[in-house]
Write a protein that holds these residues in place. Structure first.
Motif, PDB file in Angstrom:
ATOM      1  N   ILE A 172       1.012  -1.375   0.010  1.00 20.13           N
ATOM      2  CA  ILE A 172      -0.153  -0.069  -0.089  1.00 20.13           C
ATOM      3  C   ILE A 172       1.011   1.156  -0.237  1.00 20.13           C
ATOM      4  O   ILE A 172       0.764   2.169  -0.335  1.00 20.13           O
ATOM      5  CB  ILE A 172      -0.384  -0.299   1.016  1.00 20.13           C
ATOM      6  N   ARG A 173       1.953   1.299   0.925  1.00 15.36           N
ATOM      7  CA  ARG A 173       3.053   2.105   1.284  1.00 15.36           C
ATOM      8  C   ARG A 173       3.706   2.678  -0.585  1.00 15.36           C
ATOM      9  O   ARG A 173       3.674   4.002  -0.198  1.00 15.36           O
ATOM     10  CB  ARG A 173       3.978   2.077   2.336  1.00 15.36           C
ATOM     11  N   SER A 174       4.101   1.872  -1.019  1.00 11.53           N
ATOM     12  CA  SER A 174       4.325   2.429  -2.377  1.00 11.53           C
ATOM     13  C   SER A 174       3.522   2.059  -3.124  1.00 11.53           C
ATOM     14  O   SER A 174       3.835   3.179  -4.675  1.00 11.53           O
ATOM     15  CB  SER A 174       4.846   0.910  -2.844  1.00 11.53           C
ATOM     16  N   ASN A 175       2.236   2.672  -3.172  1.00 14.74           N
ATOM     17  CA  ASN A 175       1.192   2.732  -4.231  1.00 14.74           C
ATOM     18  C   ASN A 175       0.550   4.145  -3.217  1.00 14.74           C
ATOM     19  O   ASN A 175       0.433   5.208  -4.382  1.00 14.74           O
ATOM     20  CB  ASN A 175      -0.095   1.345  -3.559  1.00 14.74           C
ATOM     21  N   GLN A 176       0.332   4.140  -2.286  1.00 18.37           N
ATOM     22  CA  GLN A 176      -0.241   5.665  -1.355  1.00 18.37           C
ATOM     23  C   GLN A 176       0.510   5.157  -0.613  1.00 18.37           C
ATOM     24  O   GLN A 176      -0.224   5.617   0.047  1.00 18.37           O
ATOM     25  CB  GLN A 176      -1.661   5.639  -1.798  1.00 18.37           C
ATOM     26  N   SER A 177       1.015   6.426   0.078  1.00 25.93           N
ATOM     27  CA  SER A 177       2.262   6.519   1.045  1.00 25.93           C
ATOM     28  C   SER A 177       1.051   7.125   1.798  1.00 25.93           C
ATOM     29  O   SER A 177       1.949   7.089   3.272  1.00 25.93           O
ATOM     30  CB  SER A 177       3.459   7.507   0.681  1.00 25.93           C
ATOM     31  N   ASP A 178       0.468   7.627   1.854  1.00 25.58           N
ATOM     32  CA  ASP A 178      -0.919   8.559   2.751  1.00 25.58           C
ATOM     33  C   ASP A 178      -2.092   7.861   2.955  1.00 25.58           C
ATOM     34  O   ASP A 178      -2.818   8.683   4.180  1.00 25.58           O
ATOM     35  CB  ASP A 178      -0.948   9.962   3.026  1.00 25.58           C
ATOM     36  N   HIS A 179      -1.825   6.210   2.538  1.00 27.85           N
ATOM     37  CA  HIS A 179      -3.206   5.727   2.598  1.00 27.85           C
ATOM     38  C   HIS A 179      -3.543   5.679   4.198  1.00 27.85           C
ATOM     39  O   HIS A 179      -3.095   5.740   5.070  1.00 27.85           O
ATOM     40  CB  HIS A 179      -2.790   4.578   2.617  1.00 27.85           C
ATOM     41  N   PRO A 180      -5.024   6.022   4.542  1.00 25.93           N
ATOM     42  CA  PRO A 180      -5.077   5.995   6.221  1.00 25.93           C
ATOM     43  C   PRO A 180      -4.914   4.178   6.625  1.00 25.93           C
ATOM     44  O   PRO A 180      -4.217   4.544   7.788  1.00 25.93           O
ATOM     45  CB  PRO A 180      -5.877   5.857   5.668  1.00 25.93           C
ATOM     46  N   TRP A 181      -4.959   3.339   6.274  1.00 22.69           N
ATOM     47  CA  TRP A 181      -4.866   2.233   6.786  1.00 22.69           C
ATOM     48  C   TRP A 181      -3.146   1.958   6.770  1.00 22.69           C
ATOM     49  O   TRP A 181      -2.695   0.897   8.001  1.00 22.69           O
ATOM     50  CB  TRP A 181      -5.078   0.857   5.074  1.00 22.69           C
ATOM     51  N   LEU A 182      -2.486   2.910   6.257  1.00 21.43           N
ATOM     52  CA  LEU A 182      -0.684   2.256   7.104  1.00 21.43           C
ATOM     53  C   LEU A 182      -0.571   2.742   8.606  1.00 21.43           C
ATOM     54  O   LEU A 182       0.217   2.250   8.621  1.00 21.43           O
ATOM     55  CB  LEU A 182      -0.125   3.584   6.255  1.00 21.43           C
ATOM     56  N   PHE A 183      -1.615   3.675   9.128  1.00 23.16           N
ATOM     57  CA  PHE A 183      -1.160   4.024  10.333  1.00 23.16           C
ATOM     58  C   PHE A 183      -2.129   3.731  11.713  1.00 23.16           C
ATOM     59  O   PHE A 183      -2.871   4.474  12.090  1.00 23.16           O
ATOM     60  CB  PHE A 183      -1.700   6.151  10.158  1.00 23.16           C
TER      61      PHE A 183
END
Length: 561
Positions: A172-183
Motif C-alpha cells: 500500500i505504501r508503495s502505491n499511496q504513501s498517505d493511505h489511512p490504513w498505513l497508520f
C-alpha cells in the motif's frame, strides 16, 4: 477515467447507473444520498460539473482541489457515510473545463448517509429507512449474493498471518504513501476495509470470508475452503498434460496468489516495452496486472471448482468460478461493470493491483493491442467466467477475394469486405490454412449454432460434416451450391458489417431489391439476436445510419467460443 468513456456516459444521459451534478464551487448537498443509493443497489457513476440535461458546465478551477478534498474526507468518514466507502474521485478536463468523475461500486454491505438508507430506483435516490421489509430484503440480498462478506463464526485474529499485514502495508505504501490504513492497527484496518463486520440477521460480529482469504494462514484457508485452488499450466508441446505447472497448486492467501500467478505469466511470456508520453512502460505488466487482478477480485470463492490459467501456443485462457450477473460475451464498448467481491476489490485497489471498477477490462482492451498487434481480449460471463487473451492472431482477411466470389457479392465491395474480414478472428491454428480447410472449419459451426436459434428460422438439412460438404458440387467455389439462400444472406450481412455499412449498401452488395422484406427477414432478426446493431440507435432514421457487427456476431462468424 478516459475522455472517450466520459463522453459516452454523458451521451447516455442520467439513469439508474449515471447521475449528473452541478458543482461550480462546492459539493452538492444531495451528492452523498446518491453515493449511498448507488452502493446499496447496483453501483453507478457520478459526474460533477454536468447539468441535468448533459450540458458540460464544469467546476471552477480555483475550487477543484477543495471539492476533491471535501469528497474524500466525507466519504471516508462514518459521520457522513456508514460504513465508510473508500472511493477515489478523479478530475478530468473536458471541453476546456474541469469535471470530477467518481465510480461507486455496489457494496456487499448496507450503507446509510446520516442514518438514512437510500436505494436507486430509475433516476431517483429513494429513502427506505422506515420501510422495514425493504431494508430487511436489502440486507438479505447482499448476504446471499456476496459470499465474501459472510461472517465466519469462531474465526479470530490468531487465524490470520501477522506477516501478511506488514506485507500489505508495504505494498500500500508503495502505491499511496498517505493511505489511512498505513497508520492503523490490524483490527482497525480490517474494520475500515469492511473485512470485520456485523451481520444484522444473525447478530454475529467478526471476521469475514474476505478477511480469511486476504490475511489467513494457509491452514485457515484450507479448513474454510478445502476444495479451493488456483492452477497455472503451460501446454505448448504436451497438450494432454503440461510443459510447466505451478506446483503445488496455489491454495494460499490472495496476496501471494496474485504474486504467484503474475510470476508464472512473466516466466512464460516475453516482456515488451512501449513509450506512453515520456514514460517507458512494460506492456506485459500492464496487461496481465489487470487480467490477474480481475481473476482474483471476481472469483466466486464458495465454489469448489478450481481457477485455471493455461498458456498454449496461441492464447492464454483463464477459467474462473463465477456468480454471473448475465450470460454471454462482454461487449467491451458498452458493458456495465458489476463487482463480485467489492471488499476484496477495494483492498486490491489499495495495493495498487486493481483500479476503479471496470478498469481491468477497459485497460486490457487498451493495452493488449500494443502487446499483440490488433489483438482484442474476450471475456465471457457465465457460471464459469472465461478470459481469452490471444497471443497470435489469424483473421478472415486472407480469404477476402475468395469469400466475395463464394458469396457472389458485388465486386464494388471488395475493399470494404477486406477491411471487414480483417476484424473477424478465427482459430490461430488456421493462420496458414487453405480456403477449403477454412470453410470446413466454419460452415458446420454456423449450422449447428444457427439451427438452435428459432427467430432466425435457419433452414434445416444444411450439411454439417466434412463428407457431406465435399459431396456438394462446387462447394468451395459457390455458396449457392452449399448453403440455402437464406443462410447465404445471413453470412453475407455478418461478413459486411464488421466494418460499419449502410443498409442500402448491404442490399446492393448481396443483390437484394426489396428493402422491407430484407429488413423484416434478415436485419431485424439479427438485431434481435444482438449480432448486428445500429451505429446511431438513438436516431433510427438518421440519414447517415449504418449497421455494425457486435462481438456476439463476430464470435459466431469466426466460430469462436
Amino acid at each position: 477515467m478516459e475522455e472517450q468513456l466520459l463522453r459516452q456516459l454523458i451521451s447516455q444521459g442520467e439513469g439508474k447507473h449515471i447521475e449528473f451534478k452541478s458543482a461550480k464551487r462546492s459539493v452538492p448537498s444531495d451528492l452523498y444520498e446518491t453515493v449511498v443509493s448507488f452502493s446499496n443497489t447496483e453501483g453507478g457513476t457520478l459526474l460533477l460539473g454536468i447539468e441535468d440535461d448533459g450540458t458540460i458546465s464544469g467546476i471552477e478551477e480555483t475550487f477543484k482541489n477543495k471539492i476533491l478534498k471535501d469528497l474524500v474526507s466525507s466519504i471516508n468518514s462514518t459521520d457522513c457515510i456508514n460504513p465508510p466507502l473508500y472511493l477515489q474521485p478523479v478530475p478530468v478536463q473536458l471541453n476546456g473545463v474541469w469535471i470530477i468523475a467518481m465510480q461507486v461500486p455496489v457494496s456487499s454491505q448496507v450503507h446509510d448517509h446520516k442514518n438514512v438508507i437510500y436505494i436507486r430506483e430509475y433516476e431517483s435516490d429513494l429513502d427506505i429507512t422506515k420501510q422495514n421489509q425493504r431494508v430487511s430484503d436489502l440486507h438479505l440480498n447482499k448476504r446471499n449474493y456476496f459470499t465474501e462478506s459472510q461472517v465466519i463464526p469462531n474465526l479470530t485474529m490468531e487465524d490470520l498471518d501477522e506477516k501478511l499485514f506488514d506485507k500489505a502495508r508495504n505494498l500500500i505504501r508503495s502505491n499511496q504513501s498517505d493511505h489511512p490504513w498505513l497508520f492503523e492497527k490490524n483490527k482497525k484496518m480490517l474494520e475500515d476495509a469492511s473485512l470485520w463486520r456485523k451481520d444484522f440477521f444473525t447478530q454475529k460480529e467478526g471476521l469475514t470470508l474476505a478477511a480469511a482469504l486476504i490475511f489467513g494462514k494457509d491452514t485457515t484457508i484450507q479448513s474454510l475452503l478445502p476444495a479451493y485452488k488456483v492452477e497455472g499450466m503451460v501446454r505448448k508441446v504436451n497438450k494432454d498434460r503440461w510443459d510447466d505447472r505451478i506446483t503445488p497448486p496455489l491454495r494460499t492467501n490472495l496476496i501471494d496468489t496474485y504474486i504467484g500467478l503474475k510470476g508464472f505469466v512473466n516466466k512464460h511470456l516475453p516482456e515488451k516495452f512501449y513509450m506512453e508520453g515520456d514514460q517507458r512502460i512494460d506492456i506485459r505488466d500492464k496487461v496481465f496486472r489487470e487480467v490477474i487482478g480481475n481473476v482474483i477480485v471476481h472469483r466466486e470463492y464458495s465454489s469448489a471448482l478450481a481457477t485455471e490459467l493455461i498458456i498454449d501456443q496461441n492464447q492464454l485462457t483463464i477459467t474462473n468460478p463465477n456468480n454471473p450477473h448475465f450470460s454471454g460475451p462482454i461487449d467491451l464498448n458498452s458493458f456495465n461493470p458489476y463487482p463480485k467481491n467489492p471488499n476484496i476489490r477495494k483492498f486490491f485497489t489499495a495495493l495498487g493491483w486493481t483500479d476503479e471498477i471496470g478498469s481491468g477490462i477497459r485497460n486490457t482492451k487498451k493495452y493488449l493491442p500494443l502487446y499483440i498487434e490488433d489483438a482484442q481480449p474476450v471475456f465471457i460471463e457465465g457460471p464459469i467466467f472465461k478470459t481469452i487473451i490471444p497471443l497470435h492472431l489469424a483473421t478472415l482477411k486472407p480469404y477476402a477475394k475468395k469469400w466475395l466470389n463464394w458469396l457472389e457479392l458485388n465486386v464494388a465491395y471488395t475493399s470494404h469486405l477486406e477491411i471487414s474480414l480483417s476484424k473477424i478472428n478465427i482459430d490461430p491454428e488456421l493462420a496458414e490454412a487453405s480456403w477449403e480447410t477454412c470453410l470446413l472449419y466454419l460452415v458446420p459451426s454456423w449450422t449447428q449454432k444457427g439451427t438452435k436459434l428459432s427467430n432466425l428460422d435457419w433452414p434445416k438439412n444444411q450439411p454439417i460434416d466434412e463428407d457431406t460438404i465435399k459431396k456438394t458440387p462446387s462447394w468451395a467455389q459457390k455458396s449457392t451450391e452449399l448453403l440455402h439462400k437464406k443462410v447465404r444472406y445471413i453470412i453475407a450481412i455478418l461478413s459486411l458489417t464488421a466494418e460499419p455499412i449502410a443498409l442500402d449498401d448491404i442490399m446492393t452488395a448481396v443483390g437484394y431489391a426489396n428493402k422491407k422484406t430484407f429488413r423484416d427477414n434478415y436485419v431485424k432478426p439479427l438485431e434481435q439476436l444482438q449480432w448486428i446493431e445500429k451505429t446511431n440507435p438513438q436516431n433510427p432514421t438518421a440519414p447517415d445510419q449504418k449497421y455494425r457487427l457486435t462481438l456476439i456476431g463476430k464470435m459466431f462468424l469466426g466460430n469462436q467460443e
